[in-house]
Design a protein around this motif. Structure first.
Motif, PDB file in Angstrom:
ATOM      1  N   SER A 221       0.822  -1.203   0.000  1.00  0.00           N
ATOM      2  CA  SER A 221       0.000   0.000   0.000  1.00  0.00           C
ATOM      3  C   SER A 221       0.862   1.262   0.000  1.00  0.00           C
ATOM      4  CB  SER A 221      -0.922  -0.030   1.219  1.00  0.00           C
ATOM      5  OG  SER A 221      -1.644   1.151   1.319  1.00  0.00           O
ATOM      6  N   VAL A 222       1.889   1.274   0.835  1.00  0.00           N
ATOM      7  CA  VAL A 222       2.807   2.418   0.888  1.00  0.00           C
ATOM      8  C   VAL A 222       3.510   2.569  -0.461  1.00  0.00           C
ATOM      9  CG1 VAL A 222       4.965   3.287   1.916  1.00  0.00           C
ATOM     10  CG2 VAL A 222       3.161   2.362   3.388  1.00  0.00           C
ATOM     11  N   GLU A 223       3.984   1.456  -0.993  1.00  0.00           N
ATOM     12  CA  GLU A 223       4.698   1.489  -2.271  1.00  0.00           C
ATOM     13  C   GLU A 223       3.790   1.996  -3.394  1.00  0.00           C
ATOM     14  OE1 GLU A 223       8.100  -1.263  -3.770  1.00  0.00           O
ATOM     15  OE2 GLU A 223       6.194  -2.236  -4.251  1.00  0.00           O
ATOM     16  N   ALA A 224       2.534   1.554  -3.406  1.00  0.00           N
ATOM     17  CA  ALA A 224       1.594   2.012  -4.433  1.00  0.00           C
ATOM     18  C   ALA A 224       1.408   3.527  -4.351  1.00  0.00           C
ATOM     19  CB  ALA A 224       0.255   1.294  -4.277  1.00  0.00           C
ATOM     20  N   GLU A 225       1.290   4.049  -3.130  1.00  0.00           N
ATOM     21  CA  GLU A 225       1.139   5.503  -2.975  1.00  0.00           C
ATOM     22  C   GLU A 225       2.381   6.242  -3.450  1.00  0.00           C
ATOM     23  OE1 GLU A 225      -0.688   7.467   0.326  1.00  0.00           O
ATOM     24  OE2 GLU A 225      -1.718   5.607   0.921  1.00  0.00           O
TER      25      GLU A 225
ATOM     26  N   ASN B 171       2.340   6.186  -7.200  1.00  0.00           N
ATOM     27  CA  ASN B 171       1.236   6.993  -7.723  1.00  0.00           C
ATOM     28  C   ASN B 171       1.511   8.486  -7.636  1.00  0.00           C
ATOM     29  OD1 ASN B 171      -0.310   4.826  -8.507  1.00  0.00           O
ATOM     30  ND2 ASN B 171      -1.442   4.717  -6.586  1.00  0.00           N
ATOM     31  N   MET B 172       2.460   8.883  -6.802  1.00  0.00           N
ATOM     32  CA  MET B 172       2.842  10.301  -6.722  1.00  0.00           C
ATOM     33  C   MET B 172       3.504  10.756  -8.021  1.00  0.00           C
ATOM     34  SD  MET B 172       4.506  10.680  -2.970  1.00  0.00           S
ATOM     35  CE  MET B 172       3.607  10.319  -1.489  1.00  0.00           C
TER      36      MET B 172
ATOM     37  N   GLU C 183       8.411  12.038   3.826  1.00  0.00           N
ATOM     38  CA  GLU C 183       7.093  11.748   3.255  1.00  0.00           C
ATOM     39  C   GLU C 183       6.768  10.263   3.362  1.00  0.00           C
ATOM     40  OE1 GLU C 183       5.898  13.772  -0.524  1.00  0.00           O
ATOM     41  OE2 GLU C 183       7.965  14.509  -0.444  1.00  0.00           O
TER      42      GLU C 183
ATOM     43  N   LEU D 232       3.742   8.403   5.498  1.00  0.00           N
ATOM     44  CA  LEU D 232       2.828   7.423   4.889  1.00  0.00           C
ATOM     45  C   LEU D 232       2.771   6.145   5.732  1.00  0.00           C
ATOM     46  CD1 LEU D 232       3.697   7.510   1.066  1.00  0.00           C
ATOM     47  CD2 LEU D 232       1.506   8.072   2.106  1.00  0.00           C
TER      48      LEU D 232
ATOM     49  N   LYS E 210      -0.479   4.610   8.079  1.00  0.00           N
ATOM     50  CA  LYS E 210      -1.033   3.272   7.861  1.00  0.00           C
ATOM     51  C   LYS E 210      -0.849   2.376   9.089  1.00  0.00           C
ATOM     52  CE  LYS E 210      -0.773   3.564   2.915  1.00  0.00           C
ATOM     53  NZ  LYS E 210      -2.191   3.730   2.753  1.00  0.00           N
TER      54      LYS E 210
END
Length: 156
Positions: free
Chosen positions: A90-94, A97-98, A107, A111, A115
């Motif tokens: 989930s962290v990696e996806a965010e 996605n940045m 940052e 994150l 979570k």
């Protein structure tokens, strides 16, 4: 695609299916020249991300560092390996996605902390104590009070 057995270019796909939680495609291929079958994987190429550390040094993004920090915080806590993997995913996806080429480690830490609050309160406080570099017991207690107030709504 070149055949790994005979080196010829005459290969074709005989089966395709999603792999690795739909992040890649697994393809079964057959060589028209030698008849041997082999498997290939197709994955989206991501842009390399550079992490800007607190001292302004830069280093390549490394998923294992996030995972290691979370594992340390969750040591001897009721958190499964699957939950940790999902949190890291989930962290990696965010992060990806940045769509930034450079991101501050601060940052990423925020994150992860956001979570972890929902995952396990003790692990969250452990992670926060290292990440935020609590200088004294009062800072630590303030963070702990915030967690306790969120766990017991209506109590102050």
């Amino acid at each position: 695609m070149k055949c790994p057995f005979c080196g010829k270019d005459e290969t074709r796909v005989i089966d395709s299916r999603p792999a690795d939680d739909n992040t890649s495609i697994r393809r079964r291929r057959i060589c028209d020249s030698c008849g041997k079958r082999f498997t290939t994987y197709e994955k989206v190429e991501t842009i390399p991300i550079i992490i800007i550390k607190k001292d302004n040094n830069r280093e390549p993004y490394d998923r294992s560092k996030i995972e290691a920090g979370i594992l340390r915080a969750c040591h001897k806590r009721p958190v499964s390996a699957e939950q940790i993997t999902k949190l890291v995913d989930s962290v990696e996806a965010e992060i990806f996605n940045m769509e930034k080429r450079e991101i501050k480690s601060r940052e990423i830490g925020e994150l992860v902390m956001n979570k972890m609050k929902d995952l396990e309160p003790v692990a969250y406080v452990r992670f926060a104590s290292v990440y935020r570099e609590f200088k004294d017991i009062n800072t630590f207690m303030d963070e702990l009070k915030d967690v306790m107030n969120k766990e017991a709504p209506g109590k102050s």
